[in-house]
Design a protein around this motif. Structure first.
Motif, PDB file in Angstrom:
ATOM      1  N   TYR A 108       9.042 -52.583  -4.307  1.00  6.12           N
ATOM      2  CA  TYR A 108      10.195 -51.766  -3.928  1.00  6.12           C
ATOM      3  C   TYR A 108       9.953 -50.937  -2.669  1.00  6.12           C
ATOM      4  O   TYR A 108      10.694 -50.003  -2.390  1.00  6.12           O
ATOM      5  CB  TYR A 108      10.620 -50.881  -5.098  1.00  6.12           C
ATOM      6  CG  TYR A 108      11.540 -51.614  -6.052  1.00  6.12           C
ATOM      7  CD1 TYR A 108      12.917 -51.488  -5.942  1.00  6.12           C
ATOM      8  CD2 TYR A 108      11.035 -52.457  -7.025  1.00  6.12           C
ATOM      9  CE1 TYR A 108      13.775 -52.178  -6.787  1.00  6.12           C
ATOM     10  CE2 TYR A 108      11.877 -53.151  -7.889  1.00  6.12           C
ATOM     11  CZ  TYR A 108      13.242 -53.013  -7.761  1.00  6.12           C
ATOM     12  OH  TYR A 108      14.094 -53.708  -8.594  1.00  6.12           O
ATOM     13  N   ALA A 122      19.248 -38.753  -6.661  1.00  7.91           N
ATOM     14  CA  ALA A 122      18.163 -39.600  -6.188  1.00  7.91           C
ATOM     15  C   ALA A 122      16.841 -38.834  -6.162  1.00  7.91           C
ATOM     16  O   ALA A 122      15.785 -39.377  -6.509  1.00  7.91           O
ATOM     17  CB  ALA A 122      18.487 -40.139  -4.796  1.00  7.91           C
ATOM     18  N   GLN A 171      13.339 -43.526  -5.288  1.00  5.05           N
ATOM     19  CA  GLN A 171      12.718 -44.036  -4.076  1.00  5.05           C
ATOM     20  C   GLN A 171      11.216 -44.236  -4.284  1.00  5.05           C
ATOM     21  O   GLN A 171      10.499 -43.292  -4.631  1.00  5.05           O
ATOM     22  CB  GLN A 171      12.956 -43.090  -2.899  1.00  5.05           C
ATOM     23  CG  GLN A 171      14.423 -42.918  -2.545  1.00  5.05           C
ATOM     24  CD  GLN A 171      15.072 -44.227  -2.106  1.00  5.05           C
ATOM     25  OE1 GLN A 171      14.569 -44.907  -1.211  1.00  5.05           O
ATOM     26  NE2 GLN A 171      16.182 -44.583  -2.743  1.00  5.05           N
ATOM     27  N   ASN A 216       8.934 -44.671  -2.156  1.00  2.00           N
ATOM     28  CA  ASN A 216       8.119 -43.962  -1.159  1.00  2.00           C
ATOM     29  C   ASN A 216       8.421 -42.457  -1.136  1.00  2.00           C
ATOM     30  O   ASN A 216       8.106 -41.781  -0.150  1.00  2.00           O
ATOM     31  CB  ASN A 216       8.364 -44.543   0.231  1.00  2.00           C
ATOM     32  CG  ASN A 216       7.142 -45.303   0.748  1.00  2.00           C
ATOM     33  OD1 ASN A 216       6.046 -45.188   0.208  1.00  2.00           O
ATOM     34  ND2 ASN A 216       7.330 -46.075   1.790  1.00  2.00           N
ATOM     35  N   PHE A 217       9.007 -41.943  -2.181  1.00  2.00           N
ATOM     36  CA  PHE A 217       9.396 -40.530  -2.231  1.00  2.00           C
ATOM     37  C   PHE A 217       8.160 -39.637  -2.092  1.00  2.00           C
ATOM     38  O   PHE A 217       7.173 -39.780  -2.816  1.00  2.00           O
ATOM     39  CB  PHE A 217      10.101 -40.240  -3.547  1.00  2.00           C
ATOM     40  CG  PHE A 217      10.417 -38.780  -3.771  1.00  2.00           C
ATOM     41  CD1 PHE A 217      11.452 -38.176  -3.084  1.00  2.00           C
ATOM     42  CD2 PHE A 217       9.678 -38.025  -4.666  1.00  2.00           C
ATOM     43  CE1 PHE A 217      11.753 -36.839  -3.291  1.00  2.00           C
ATOM     44  CE2 PHE A 217       9.974 -36.684  -4.879  1.00  2.00           C
ATOM     45  CZ  PHE A 217      11.014 -36.086  -4.181  1.00  2.00           C
ATOM     46  N   SER A 224      13.604 -39.717  -8.397  1.00  2.00           N
ATOM     47  CA  SER A 224      12.330 -39.968  -7.720  1.00  2.00           C
ATOM     48  C   SER A 224      11.220 -39.097  -8.303  1.00  2.00           C
ATOM     49  O   SER A 224      10.070 -39.544  -8.420  1.00  2.00           O
ATOM     50  CB  SER A 224      12.468 -39.714  -6.213  1.00  2.00           C
ATOM     51  OG  SER A 224      13.432 -40.588  -5.642  1.00  2.00           O
ATOM     52  N   HIS A 261      12.850 -51.331   2.123  1.00  2.00           N
ATOM     53  CA  HIS A 261      13.989 -50.892   1.320  1.00  2.00           C
ATOM     54  C   HIS A 261      14.541 -49.549   1.784  1.00  2.00           C
ATOM     55  O   HIS A 261      15.411 -48.984   1.139  1.00  2.00           O
ATOM     56  CB  HIS A 261      13.595 -50.803  -0.154  1.00  2.00           C
ATOM     57  CG  HIS A 261      13.248 -52.130  -0.739  1.00  2.00           C
ATOM     58  ND1 HIS A 261      14.172 -52.948  -1.343  1.00  2.00           N
ATOM     59  CD2 HIS A 261      12.071 -52.790  -0.773  1.00  2.00           C
ATOM     60  CE1 HIS A 261      13.580 -54.049  -1.757  1.00  2.00           C
ATOM     61  NE2 HIS A 261      12.309 -53.978  -1.422  1.00  2.00           N
ATOM     62  N   THR A 262      14.012 -49.018   2.919  1.00  2.00           N
ATOM     63  CA  THR A 262      14.500 -47.729   3.383  1.00  2.00           C
ATOM     64  C   THR A 262      15.066 -47.841   4.799  1.00  2.00           C
ATOM     65  O   THR A 262      14.964 -46.927   5.589  1.00  2.00           O
ATOM     66  CB  THR A 262      13.377 -46.683   3.377  1.00  2.00           C
ATOM     67  OG1 THR A 262      12.270 -47.146   4.160  1.00  2.00           O
ATOM     68  CG2 THR A 262      12.892 -46.434   1.957  1.00  2.00           C
ATOM     69  N   ASN A 292       7.921 -50.813   4.144  1.00  2.00           N
ATOM     70  CA  ASN A 292       9.069 -50.086   3.622  1.00  2.00           C
ATOM     71  C   ASN A 292      10.384 -50.749   4.008  1.00  2.00           C
ATOM     72  O   ASN A 292      11.164 -50.217   4.769  1.00  2.00           O
ATOM     73  CB  ASN A 292       9.030 -48.649   4.142  1.00  2.00           C
ATOM     74  CG  ASN A 292       9.966 -47.759   3.372  1.00  2.00           C
ATOM     75  OD1 ASN A 292      10.497 -48.146   2.349  1.00  2.00           O
ATOM     76  ND2 ASN A 292      10.172 -46.566   3.881  1.00  2.00           N
TER      77      ASN A 292
END
Length: 471
Positions: A189, A130, A158, A160-161, A134, A380-381, A378
């Motif tokens: 996303y 992941a 991700q 927002n990485f 990212s 999705h986290t 956010n």
């Protein structure tokens, strides 16, 4: 729409002609029948919008069109393109297939199970994979190749990485490069326009510095998307962000009812929620607004056809496996609220959101109802939680047992008798107090009506008596 669909465009799931819906986060166009299945999956799987009857930010629609035209559907059907898949008997749905079970099973396998997505070689540490994905996403958003970024996101990158070496997020990079469609995709996303990099700058700052004014304005809109959606739901208007107006302040008409003791108790319950639980409740209400508005568009566009059946109706928010069973049950119960009840719940949330955003202390006086809600992008986290309880509760059938009713009444009385400021409370507890408030308001209205009728009768009798005395 910025561009009208060409007649050659077909449903991504069954190849039916003239698709009228879009799955925003999947970058596909879908027909009515397939959309009925998408809606039942939930927004965490597919975010649907009607291409004609739903308002579209122009660049968001352009992003979906670009993905569709550049073959984004091949991401979700990668293995089906292999000739070997035909030999194995695997195939996609076709227009003649029945919605249930044929199309439904295929769509669930395609988007929920990701059964046809190209898999990376297995590694012992998925977090490393992941992280690598990212970092690739971080580099890819500089270009206009949307499908590459969607592929990375589909594999687990991700949005927002925060890059440890670069000190920023993919949205910072896209904003600095002026890639507005990449910014749209990242935001879908879960990328947050308010995130600061190691220098304390946001993506909006970089867009403005680079002279990308349209992108900067759009990022501000994305930042207030949740607020704007709820504002439009309540009063049909949106703030003028270009001129510095970021919030609209509506006010409920029968606000005097909020002076009841149960109303005060409900407000204190809401105020005592931790920030985390409050944000969860706000996101759940946002999802319910989306469900109700999409339902209205769905019913308006089906013309009472055979599609409008029990198998295509979405009566409450679908289960999100990343959420606890308690939260999923609370989300389902939002469907029980009628329009007025749901509006009061939304306003209670928005009113307290203003207090939390401004850092104001708790006040016993009645606040003006203002529509200010901090954006929660956010989605999705969300941290996964244990889910050992049943996914659905009685809201599916609306049949409450005597035991449940008794327990609810006991819990409600206990919550009202307790010190409301001690510790956080659950969304379920707040819902119970809100339901009690609604029942109380109805009784108050009924008593007021009876009182008015008695007053009228009393005045009539007084007039008759005065008439007799005069004679």
């Amino acid at each position: 729409m910025s561009k009208r669909l060409r007649s050659s465009e077909v449903c991504a799931d069954c190849s039916g002609p003239d698709p009228s819906w879009a799955s925003v986060n999947r970058g596909t166009f879908i027909c009515d029948e397939c959309c009925s299945v998408h809606r039942s999956l939930g927004r965490h799987i597919s975010q649907v919008r009607h291409l004609k009857h739903t308002p579209w930010p122009p660049t968001l629609l352009q992003m979906v069109e670009t993905l569709y035209n550049n073959g984004a559907n091949s991401i979700w059907e990668h293995s089906l393109l292999d000739p070997a898949s035909i030999m194995s008997g695997r195939r996609k749905a076709n227009p003649q297939d029945k919605v249930h079970p044929n199309k439904a099973e295929f769509i669930r396998a395609k988007y929920q199970m990701l059964a046809f997505v190209h898999r990376l070689p297995c590694r012992d540490d998925d977090s490393v994979t992941a992280k690598d994905l990212s970092k690739q996403l971080h580099s890819s958003v500089r270009t206009g190749n949307l499908e590459t970024c969607l592929r990375l996101l589909s594999l687990g990158a991700q949005a927002n990485f925060f890059h440890p070496e670069k000190g920023n997020t993919p949205l910072h990079v896209a904003s600095k490069a002026g890639q507005i469609l990449q910014a749209e995709l990242l935001a879908v996303y879960g990328a947050d326009p308010g995130t600061q990099d190691s220098s304390g700058k946001t993506p909006v700052d970089y867009a403005r510095q680079g002279g990308h004014h349209e992108l900067a304005e759009r990022l501000v809109e994305i930042q207030y998307e949740l607020t704007d959606r709820l504002a439009f739901y309540l009063c049909g208007r949106k703030p003028d962000h270009k001129n510095g107006q970021h919030f609209i302040i509506p006010q409920m008409a029968e606000s005097s009812l909020d002076l009841s003791e149960l109303a005060k108790a409900a407000k204190k319950k809401l105020q005592s929620l931790s920030n985390h639980l409050f944000e969860e409740l706000a996101m759940d209400v946002y999802d319910e607004v989306d469900r109700r508005e999409t339902d209205a568009v769905w019913l308006a566009t089906q013309n009472h056809s055979t599609l409008v059946t029990e198998t295509t109706v979405v009566p409450f928010l679908p289960v999100n496996p990343e959420y606890s069973s308690t939260r999923n049950q609370g989300r389902q119960k939002l469907a029980r609220f009628n329009a007025h009840e749901f509006a009061t719940l939304v306003i209670d949330i928005l009113s307290d959101a203003k207090r939390r955003q401004q850092g104001s202390p708790l006040s016993s006086s009645k606040d003006n109802v203002e529509l200010i809600l901090k954006t929660i992008n956010n989605q999705h986290t969300i941290e996964s939680q244990d889910n050992d309880q049943p996914d659905y509760d009685s809201v599916a059938s609306d049949e409450d047992t005597d035991l449940e009713a008794t327990a609810s009444k006991a819990n409600r009385q206990k919550s009202l008798d307790s010190d409301l400021s001690d510790g956080p409370v659950t969304v379920q507890e707040f819902m119970e107090v809100k339901n009690a408030l609604v029942a109380s308001e109805a009784k108050i209205q009924q008593l007021m009506k009876v009182n008015n009728n008695l007053s009228d009768e009393l005045r009539i009798m007084q007039k008759k008596l005065l008439g007799k005395d005069a004679n």
